[in-house]
Design a protein around this motif. Structure first.
Motif, PDB file in Angstrom:
ATOM      1  N   VAL A 260      56.634  68.825  23.808  1.00  0.00           N
ATOM      2  CA  VAL A 260      55.982  67.375  24.145  1.00  0.00           C
ATOM      3  C   VAL A 260      56.688  66.241  24.689  1.00  0.00           C
ATOM      4  CG1 VAL A 260      54.471  65.892  23.055  1.00  0.00           C
ATOM      5  CG2 VAL A 260      54.047  68.167  22.514  1.00  0.00           C
TER       6      VAL A 260
ATOM      7  N   ILE B  34      57.867  66.853  28.495  1.00  0.00           N
ATOM      8  CA  ILE B  34      56.948  66.526  29.426  1.00  0.00           C
ATOM      9  C   ILE B  34      56.616  65.102  29.522  1.00  0.00           C
ATOM     10  CG2 ILE B  34      54.361  66.638  29.583  1.00  0.00           C
ATOM     11  CD1 ILE B  34      54.434  69.437  28.827  1.00  0.00           C
TER      12      ILE B  34
ATOM     13  N   TYR C 135      62.621  68.804  32.317  1.00  0.00           N
ATOM     14  CA  TYR C 135      61.785  69.934  31.579  1.00  0.00           C
ATOM     15  C   TYR C 135      62.452  71.142  31.452  1.00  0.00           C
ATOM     16  CZ  TYR C 135      59.510  71.338  35.736  1.00  0.00           C
ATOM     17  OH  TYR C 135      59.445  72.030  37.069  1.00  0.00           O
TER      18      TYR C 135
ATOM     19  N   LEU D 213      52.957  77.740  31.018  1.00  0.00           N
ATOM     20  CA  LEU D 213      52.338  76.629  30.357  1.00  0.00           C
ATOM     21  C   LEU D 213      53.197  75.465  30.586  1.00  0.00           C
ATOM     22  CD1 LEU D 213      51.259  77.514  26.745  1.00  0.00           C
ATOM     23  CD2 LEU D 213      49.743  76.944  28.497  1.00  0.00           C
TER      24      LEU D 213
ATOM     25  N   SER E 229      51.532  72.430  33.109  1.00  0.00           N
ATOM     26  CA  SER E 229      51.512  71.170  32.516  1.00  0.00           C
ATOM     27  C   SER E 229      52.132  70.047  33.502  1.00  0.00           C
ATOM     28  CB  SER E 229      52.120  70.933  30.942  1.00  0.00           C
ATOM     29  OG  SER E 229      51.874  71.939  30.450  1.00  0.00           O
TER      30      SER E 229
ATOM     31  N   THR F 155      49.899  69.604  36.315  1.00  0.00           N
ATOM     32  CA  THR F 155      48.736  68.597  36.299  1.00  0.00           C
ATOM     33  C   THR F 155      49.149  67.362  36.574  1.00  0.00           C
ATOM     34  OG1 THR F 155      48.257  70.291  34.377  1.00  0.00           O
ATOM     35  CG2 THR F 155      46.809  68.381  34.849  1.00  0.00           C
TER      36      THR F 155
ATOM     37  N   THR G 295      54.871  75.715  38.576  1.00  0.00           N
ATOM     38  CA  THR G 295      54.728  76.950  37.690  1.00  0.00           C
ATOM     39  C   THR G 295      55.406  77.969  38.291  1.00  0.00           C
ATOM     40  OG1 THR G 295      52.262  75.954  37.581  1.00  0.00           O
ATOM     41  CG2 THR G 295      52.659  78.177  36.621  1.00  0.00           C
TER      42      THR G 295
END
Lengths: 276, 170
Positions: free
Chosen positions: B13, B16, B37, B59, B63, B66, B75
């Motif tokens: 978290v 990100i 990241y 994942l 994220s 997005t 990705t």
């Protein structure tokens, strides 16, 4: 089966990687316009290249028949030479006359893509606007009429073949000069077409030659085909004539694109008439 | 001390948030762009299952995508990073006898080992990321320059983060 499982187990890292990576890449290509356009254009390039290579092999295979058709065409052209006619003219000084001025120019092009089994067929040839090809020019082959140029890129042009529902070609019966328009009637057989608009009083017989009329695009007298069957349909005043086409679209290889040097002049004169 | 799972979730978290709200706006003329990241993937436990690793990579990437509005780009790079990590650890660990360590970090493995590990994998990640962003072979030189400069930037940031936050654990 056991071997397969062992194989999967041994390379599981790489197989999982392939699985996830293909998911990610498909998300990428589907959702981003930039990456998608590049993927599609490089795929197109690949396909075009493949066609080109295939074609260069096919050229060799049909070299003999191409040579035959070229030599027979040469002979036909030689027959038309001034020198092969006996000169019976008495006048000795030349007079300027439109008869001596060249009206049609022919440009040879090679067919690189062709279809005959579609409902609307197109042919791609390897000459484009760099070579002076424009939309609307007529295309003929050594044996007869082929179609009309509909789309031009720098190096290629697309020809709307005679085997297309929108193609109409002004044609006449060679023997008595009565003219009508030729369309690809049934849209199934690539060797058959239909000649329409010939009045029913005109005397014709099977085997009569059909040629171009010279009213549009093509010079007059280019062969189109032969009459195989005719009749009056349902008491109409026009004949329904089945034509066996002279051009075999399935084996088309070299074509000539016809440039009409006086097309503009003719069109502007005729458009004056419409304005009155 | 907090356990490994919680630490990883927290790291996921935090990284990100830092990446998306802070580092997204930092960059040197689009030539050196920092991405912190990948540190999450670098710091996952040594003995993690491959399927779990790839899922977490996926994942993480999705994220980031997005927020960056580039579906699939990060990705793809992240999943390849997962592959590189597996092979790097397979080759690199046995010789160095670090098998008993729970996770690869700057304190557990030493600064030199971590710097090489982070630089190699980050470079691989950046190279794939920029290559897929450009998506053609003709600009490979530009991609290379971008990847090297950005790797310098990113690895510096990663090492600083390591020293500041997760370095104190032992």
């Amino acid at each position: 089966m056991r071997n397969l499982l062992i194989f999967i187990n041994r390379y599981s890292a790489f197989l999982l990687f392939l699985l996830f990576e293909s998911i990610a890449l498909s998300i990428l290509v589907i959702n981003n316009t930039y990456q998608r356009s590049i993927t599609i254009s490089s795929a197109n390039e690949l396909v075009g290249d493949a066609y080109y290579r295939l074609n260069s092999v096919e050229d060799y295979l049909s070299l003999k028949s191409t040579n035959d058709s070229l030599s027979s065409e040469n002979a036909a052209l030689r027959n038309q030479l001034q020198t092969s006619f006996l000169n019976t003219r008495l006048d000795t000084h030349r007079v300027y006359s439109p008869i001596n001025e060249q009206r049609y120019l022919y440009l040879s092009a090679q067919v690189i893509n062709n279809s005959i089994h579609q409902k609307n067929n197109y042919i791609t040839v390897n000459k484009g606007f760099v070579d002076g090809i424009k939309k609307g020019m007529g295309v003929i082959s050594p044996s007869g009429v082929v179609g009309i140029v509909v789309n031009v890129s720098p190096r290629f042009s697309i020809v709307q073949s005679l085997l297309h529902k929108d193609t109409r070609i002004s044609a006449m019966i060679e023997r008595n000069k009565s003219f009508g328009s030729l369309i690809w009637g049934d849209q199934i057989d690539s060797r058959k077409a239909v000649l329409k608009d010939i009045p029913s009083h005109v005397k014709i017989k099977t085997g009569d030659k059909i040629v171009t009329s010279g009213f549009s695009l093509f010079p007059s007298g280019i062969p189109i085909g032969k009459i195989t069957r005719f009749g009056v349909k349902g008491g109409g005043s026009f004949l329904d004539i089945d034509v066996f086409l002279a051009t075999n679209f399935g084996t088309l290889e070299y074509v000539y694109i016809v440039t009409d040097k006086m097309k503009k002049e003719q069109e502007s004169l005729e458009s004056n008439l419409k304005n009155d | 001390m907090i356990n490994q799972t919680t630490a990883n979730i927290l790291r996921f978290v935090t990284l990100i948030i830092v990446q998306v709200f802070l580092l997204k706006n930092i960059g040197y003329y689009n030539l050196a762009v920092p991405f912190i990241y990948p540190l999450f993937i670098l710091r996952l436990p040594m003995r993690i299952q491959q399927i779990a690793l790839y899922t977490l990579c996926f994942l993480m990437g999705i994220s980031i995508d997005t927020f960056y509005n580039t579906p699939g780009l990060h990705t793809t790079a992240c999943v390849s990073l997962g592959l590189f990590r597996i092979y790097y650890l397979k080759i690199g660990i046995q010789q160095d006898k670090f098998e008993n360590e729970p996770e690869p970090g700057i304190k557990t493995m030493g600064a030199q080992w971590f710097l090489v590990y982070a630089s190699v994998l980050t470079f691989a990640h950046h190279f794939i990321l920029f290559f897929i962003e450009i998506f053609r072979l003709t600009d490979i030189g530009f991609v290379f320059t971008r990847a090297i400069l950005s790797t310098l930037f990113s690895v510096t940031l990663m090492s600083l983060t390591e020293l500041m936050f997760w370095g104190k654990k032992r």
